[in-house]
Design an enzyme around this catalytic site. Structure first.
Site, PDB file in Angstrom:
ATOM      1  CD  GLN A   2      51.413  16.843 -33.883  1.00 13.53           C
ATOM      2  OE1 GLN A   2      51.161  17.449 -34.907  1.00 13.53           O
ATOM      3  NE2 GLN A   2      50.817  15.703 -33.573  1.00 13.53           N
TER       4      GLN A   2
ATOM      5  CE1 TYR B 167      48.647  12.072 -32.980  1.00 19.15           C
ATOM      6  CE2 TYR B 167      47.931  14.259 -32.331  1.00 19.15           C
ATOM      7  CZ  TYR B 167      48.102  13.294 -33.304  1.00 19.15           C
ATOM      8  OH  TYR B 167      47.739  13.564 -34.594  1.00 19.15           O
TER       9      TYR B 167
ATOM     10  CG  HIS C 286      48.323  19.198 -32.162  1.00 23.75           C
ATOM     11  ND1 HIS C 286      47.274  18.332 -32.320  1.00 23.75           N
ATOM     12  CD2 HIS C 286      49.024  19.164 -33.322  1.00 23.75           C
ATOM     13  CE1 HIS C 286      47.336  17.794 -33.524  1.00 23.75           C
ATOM     14  NE2 HIS C 286      48.390  18.287 -34.157  1.00 23.75           N
TER      15      HIS C 286
ATOM     16  CG  HIS D  30      49.140  21.454 -37.472  1.00 27.16           C
ATOM     17  ND1 HIS D  30      50.005  20.915 -38.398  1.00 27.16           N
ATOM     18  CD2 HIS D  30      49.016  20.503 -36.507  1.00 27.16           C
ATOM     19  CE1 HIS D  30      50.380  19.710 -38.016  1.00 27.16           C
ATOM     20  NE2 HIS D  30      49.796  19.441 -36.861  1.00 27.16           N
TER      21      HIS D  30
END
Length: 148
Positions: free
Chosen positions: A117, A113, A55, A53
């Protein structure tokens, strides 16, 4: 005169949650996404993720729709990943995405944040992470599109 400063934390993941974005070559994809954002007039503040994934923290102009942007980004990156050869396990992106808005004062928190990861996912799975983010944003994780 109108003023807007729109920050979005956007997430999407690979089809079947495949571990398709290998760490050795993720910079190829990230560089491509950075160029795509520049061409689209979107300021990419931070980009990161895991093999399954991505971000992104973006500052989007009011003239662009988030859904159109993500759709075009996923189409373009899919073509690039299929053709590149460094991502043999990539079969596409899953349908949908998540987008959450944040205030200017929250940028540093979201940047950190995203930066963290790889460390974060030593402890939490994508599913656990996603559930937490949905709850923090007032969305029930029992929605029909919650990843299996």
């Amino acid at each position: 005169m109108s003023f807007a400063n729109l920050y979005y934390h956007i997430m999407f993941h690979t089809k079947y949650n495949a571990m398709a974005i290998n760490v050795e070559n993720e910079r190829i994809l990230y560089s491509y996404i950075n160029g795509f954002c520049n061409n689209y007039g979107v300021k990419l503040i931070r980009l990161g993720g895991m093999p399954d994934h991505i971000h992104m923290l973006l500052n989007m102009p009011t003239t662009e729709s988030v859904s159109d942007f993500v759709k075009q980004l996923k189409v373009a990156t899919s073509k690039m990943l299929y053709q590149d050869g460094h991502f043999p396990y990539f079969e596409g992106w899953q349908n949908g995405y998540s987008a959450f808005t944040y205030a200017y004062k929250d940028i540093e928190m979201i940047v950190n944040y995203i930066k963290g990861q790889k460390e974060h996912h030593k402890v939490f799975s994508f599913r656990d992470e996603y559930r937490k983010i949905l709850i923090e944003n007032g969305i029930s994780p029992d929605e029909p599109f919650f990843p299996k």
